[in-house]
Design a protein around this motif. Structure first.
Motif, PDB file in Angstrom:
ATOM      1  N   THR A  50      10.439 -75.962  88.310  1.00  0.00           N
ATOM      2  CA  THR A  50      11.355 -76.741  89.142  1.00  0.00           C
ATOM      3  C   THR A  50      11.921 -75.885  90.268  1.00  0.00           C
ATOM      4  OG1 THR A  50      11.962 -78.129  87.253  1.00  0.00           O
ATOM      5  CG2 THR A  50      13.438 -78.165  89.148  1.00  0.00           C
ATOM      6  N   LEU A  51      12.302 -74.648  89.955  1.00  0.00           N
ATOM      7  CA  LEU A  51      12.840 -73.765  90.978  1.00  0.00           C
ATOM      8  C   LEU A  51      11.792 -73.436  92.033  1.00  0.00           C
ATOM      9  CD1 LEU A  51      15.356 -72.062  91.837  1.00  0.00           C
ATOM     10  CD2 LEU A  51      14.235 -70.140  90.691  1.00  0.00           C
ATOM     11  N   VAL A  52      10.594 -73.064  91.595  1.00  0.00           N
ATOM     12  CA  VAL A  52       9.522 -72.697  92.521  1.00  0.00           C
ATOM     13  C   VAL A  52       9.199 -73.845  93.471  1.00  0.00           C
ATOM     14  CG1 VAL A  52       7.031 -72.271  92.626  1.00  0.00           C
ATOM     15  CG2 VAL A  52       8.472 -70.876  91.137  1.00  0.00           C
ATOM     16  N   ARG A  53       9.037 -75.026  92.933  1.00  0.00           N
ATOM     17  CA  ARG A  53       8.642 -76.177  93.770  1.00  0.00           C
ATOM     18  C   ARG A  53       9.778 -76.644  94.670  1.00  0.00           C
ATOM     19  NH1 ARG A  53       3.608 -77.590  92.346  1.00  0.00           N
ATOM     20  NH2 ARG A  53       2.888 -76.708  90.356  1.00  0.00           N
ATOM     21  N   THR A  54      11.004 -76.555  94.183  1.00  0.00           N
ATOM     22  CA  THR A  54      12.142 -76.948  95.022  1.00  0.00           C
ATOM     23  C   THR A  54      12.324 -75.977  96.175  1.00  0.00           C
ATOM     24  OG1 THR A  54      13.256 -77.955  93.111  1.00  0.00           O
ATOM     25  CG2 THR A  54      14.608 -77.434  95.035  1.00  0.00           C
ATOM     26  N   VAL A  55      12.284 -74.682  95.887  1.00  0.00           N
ATOM     27  CA  VAL A  55      12.423 -73.675  96.946  1.00  0.00           C
ATOM     28  C   VAL A  55      11.291 -73.802  97.962  1.00  0.00           C
ATOM     29  CG1 VAL A  55      12.300 -71.199  97.424  1.00  0.00           C
ATOM     30  CG2 VAL A  55      13.740 -72.025  95.560  1.00  0.00           C
ATOM     31  N   SER A  56      10.061 -73.937  97.474  1.00  0.00           N
ATOM     32  CA  SER A  56       8.909 -74.057  98.384  1.00  0.00           C
ATOM     33  C   SER A  56       9.046 -75.268  99.297  1.00  0.00           C
ATOM     34  CB  SER A  56       7.616 -74.145  97.572  1.00  0.00           C
ATOM     35  OG  SER A  56       7.426 -72.994  96.776  1.00  0.00           O
ATOM     36  N   ARG A  57       9.473 -76.396  98.718  1.00  0.00           N
ATOM     37  CA  ARG A  57       9.625 -77.620  99.509  1.00  0.00           C
ATOM     38  C   ARG A  57      10.716 -77.483 100.555  1.00  0.00           C
ATOM     39  NH1 ARG A  57      13.156 -81.565  99.015  1.00  0.00           N
ATOM     40  NH2 ARG A  57      13.777 -80.981  96.896  1.00  0.00           N
ATOM     41  N   VAL A  58      11.871 -76.951 100.170  1.00  0.00           N
ATOM     42  CA  VAL A  58      12.981 -76.824 101.115  1.00  0.00           C
ATOM     43  C   VAL A  58      12.631 -75.860 102.247  1.00  0.00           C
ATOM     44  CG1 VAL A  58      15.358 -76.039 101.396  1.00  0.00           C
ATOM     45  CG2 VAL A  58      14.741 -77.455  99.433  1.00  0.00           C
ATOM     46  N   LEU A  59      11.992 -74.744 101.924  1.00  0.00           N
ATOM     47  CA  LEU A  59      11.596 -73.804 102.974  1.00  0.00           C
ATOM     48  C   LEU A  59      10.660 -74.455 103.975  1.00  0.00           C
ATOM     49  CD1 LEU A  59      10.986 -70.544 100.882  1.00  0.00           C
ATOM     50  CD2 LEU A  59      12.853 -70.972 102.500  1.00  0.00           C
ATOM     51  N   GLN A  60       9.751 -75.296 103.486  1.00  0.00           N
ATOM     52  CA  GLN A  60       8.815 -75.974 104.381  1.00  0.00           C
ATOM     53  C   GLN A  60       9.531 -77.037 105.210  1.00  0.00           C
ATOM     54  OE1 GLN A  60       5.690 -78.231 102.433  1.00  0.00           O
ATOM     55  NE2 GLN A  60       4.373 -78.097 104.224  1.00  0.00           N
ATOM     56  N   GLU A  61      10.354 -77.865 104.559  1.00  0.00           N
ATOM     57  CA  GLU A  61      11.026 -78.948 105.269  1.00  0.00           C
ATOM     58  C   GLU A  61      12.016 -78.427 106.301  1.00  0.00           C
ATOM     59  OE1 GLU A  61      12.743 -81.312 102.183  1.00  0.00           O
ATOM     60  OE2 GLU A  61      10.856 -82.318 101.683  1.00  0.00           O
ATOM     61  N   GLU A  62      12.667 -77.314 105.992  1.00  0.00           N
ATOM     62  CA  GLU A  62      13.635 -76.744 106.918  1.00  0.00           C
ATOM     63  C   GLU A  62      12.980 -75.804 107.935  1.00  0.00           C
ATOM     64  OE1 GLU A  62      16.799 -77.502 107.138  1.00  0.00           O
ATOM     65  OE2 GLU A  62      16.903 -78.801 105.369  1.00  0.00           O
ATOM     66  N   ALA A 285      22.016 -72.133 102.907  1.00  0.00           N
ATOM     67  CA  ALA A 285      22.975 -72.722 103.838  1.00  0.00           C
ATOM     68  C   ALA A 285      22.498 -74.042 104.431  1.00  0.00           C
ATOM     69  CB  ALA A 285      23.285 -71.730 104.965  1.00  0.00           C
ATOM     70  N   THR A 286      21.278 -74.466 104.123  1.00  0.00           N
ATOM     71  CA  THR A 286      20.725 -75.677 104.736  1.00  0.00           C
ATOM     72  C   THR A 286      21.158 -76.938 103.999  1.00  0.00           C
ATOM     73  OG1 THR A 286      18.682 -75.654 103.421  1.00  0.00           O
ATOM     74  CG2 THR A 286      18.688 -74.395 105.495  1.00  0.00           C
ATOM     75  N   ASP A 287      21.171 -78.048 104.729  1.00  0.00           N
ATOM     76  CA  ASP A 287      21.481 -79.342 104.116  1.00  0.00           C
ATOM     77  C   ASP A 287      20.438 -79.724 103.075  1.00  0.00           C
ATOM     78  OD1 ASP A 287      23.727 -79.586 105.712  1.00  0.00           O
ATOM     79  OD2 ASP A 287      22.717 -80.815 107.235  1.00  0.00           O
ATOM     80  N   GLY A 288      19.174 -79.386 103.363  1.00  0.00           N
ATOM     81  CA  GLY A 288      18.109 -79.740 102.425  1.00  0.00           C
ATOM     82  C   GLY A 288      18.284 -79.072 101.079  1.00  0.00           C
ATOM     83  N   TRP A 289      18.647 -77.796 101.092  1.00  0.00           N
ATOM     84  CA  TRP A 289      18.880 -77.096  99.830  1.00  0.00           C
ATOM     85  C   TRP A 289      20.087 -77.677  99.103  1.00  0.00           C
ATOM     86  CZ3 TRP A 289      16.874 -74.172  96.223  1.00  0.00           C
ATOM     87  CH2 TRP A 289      17.738 -73.618  95.261  1.00  0.00           C
TER      88      TRP A 289
END
Length: 331
Positions: A50-62, A285-289
């Motif tokens: 869950t952590l890996v996929r959430t971090v990967s997704r947020v980094l890409q989206e942001e 610090a991002t809204d997505g995270w």
């Protein structure tokens, strides 16, 4: 928002801003030249995944990272299989892995030759909590119902997604002790990950499952096949987990937090560590995270590489004592 509230927010933001400024210059010295392998040392569906996929997704989206973060699952041995592979890749700045208490607990229990000192601490990101789940049609309505049943029939089992002596086992053993049972009497059944543990719960192979609250958030709610009996937080969580009572509310004085972070290969170059420190500080610090964090019931708990390394050393001392009390210390 009041002026006082704004001042408080500004004060809280200063350490993160200072970190971003001090590491930015260092990070400019190195940037990834290819995709980053981001390893979850377990099957899909667990806390690391869950952590890996959430971090990967947020980094890409942001659009924060120059290169893609590729989520890779390497299950086995409560993390030991992945750690052995990563340990052989010394100095590789393009490989990271999600980490949490098992990086300390599994080696202490004698199930891995690699502990946290073999790798490079990068950053601690969040704190999560343990949650006890049963099937929606279970007779157990509260934590006390479950532990009363375990007292009467010690053969009843509780499943978890980590190895014996590791995070889920320690969490439920401590809870059992606080509820008046002998911690070593809990019939803990280890599975290869949180997803596997959930499957066995739904199949009726265990009475309950202990797992991370964040990884179960999307599986609870109206129409769910699961029911949560309690959470290990000191107070109720927010969002989709707000209706779940804490253990303390049910008369069991026990809390347990699950920190999660990121580590790298042995001897990762300092320039790469600085790059990732800065990247994760920006991400938090991002809204997505913040949206993803709140949805999963996580709490930000950032530490940079140096702070995280010192924290891991302290955790080893703490967990050594706990495992010794359970008769599971092997080192």
């Amino acid at each position: 928002m009041t002026t006082l509230s704004l001042k408080r927010l500004a004060v809280l933001a200063l350490p993160m801003a200072a970190l971003a400024m001090t590491t930015a210059a260092q990070a400019d010295e190195w940037t990834p030249s290819r995709s980053i392998e981001f390893v979850a040392p377990a099957n899909p569906g667990g806390g690391w995944d869950t952590l890996v996929r959430t971090v990967s997704r947020v980094l890409q989206e942001e659009q924060l990272a120059e290169r893609n973060f590729a989520a890779i699952n390497v299950p086995g041995g409560g993390g030991a299989v992945a750690w052995a592979q990563i340990a052989r890749d010394s100095g590789n700045p393009h490989k990271l892995f999600a980490t949490s208490p098992p990086i300390i607990l599994v080696p202490l229990a004698g199930a891995s030759r690699y502990d946290h000192t073999a790798f490079t601490p990068v950053a601690r990101l969040i704190t999560d909590y343990s949650i006890i789940l049963v099937s929606a049609d279970s007779d157990y309505e509260t934590i006390n119902d479950l532990f009363d049943a375990l007292k009467e029939n010690p053969r009843l089992s509780v499943g978890g997604g980590s190895a014996p002596g590791s995070m889920d086992h320690i969490s439920v053993a401590g809870l059992a002790s606080a509820a008046g049972l002998d911690a070593s009497s809990v019939n803990y059944i280890p599975f290869s990950g949180g997803g596997d543990a959930m499957t066995n719960l739904m199949g009726g192979h265990v009475e309950a499952v202990i797992t991370g609250a964040g990884e179960s958030a999307g599986q609870l709610g109206e129409g769910s096949q699961l029911r949560a009996l309690g959470v290990s937080a000191p107070e109720r969580l927010s969002g989709s987990l707000a209706d779940i009572p804490t253990y303390q509310e049910q008369g069991v004085d026990y809390t347990f937090d699950i920190w999660r972070g990121v580590m790298g290969t042995p001897d990762m170059p300092e320039e790469a560590v600085a790059y990732y420190e800065n990247l994760f500080a920006e991400m938090l610090a991002t809204d997505g995270w913040q949206q993803a964090r709140d949805q999963l019931g996580w709490i930000d708990a950032y530490q940079d590489s140096e702070e995280f390394g010192a924290f891991l050393d302290e955790q080893k001392e703490l967990f050594s004592s706990v495992l010794s009390d359970l008769g599971l210390l092997r080192q």
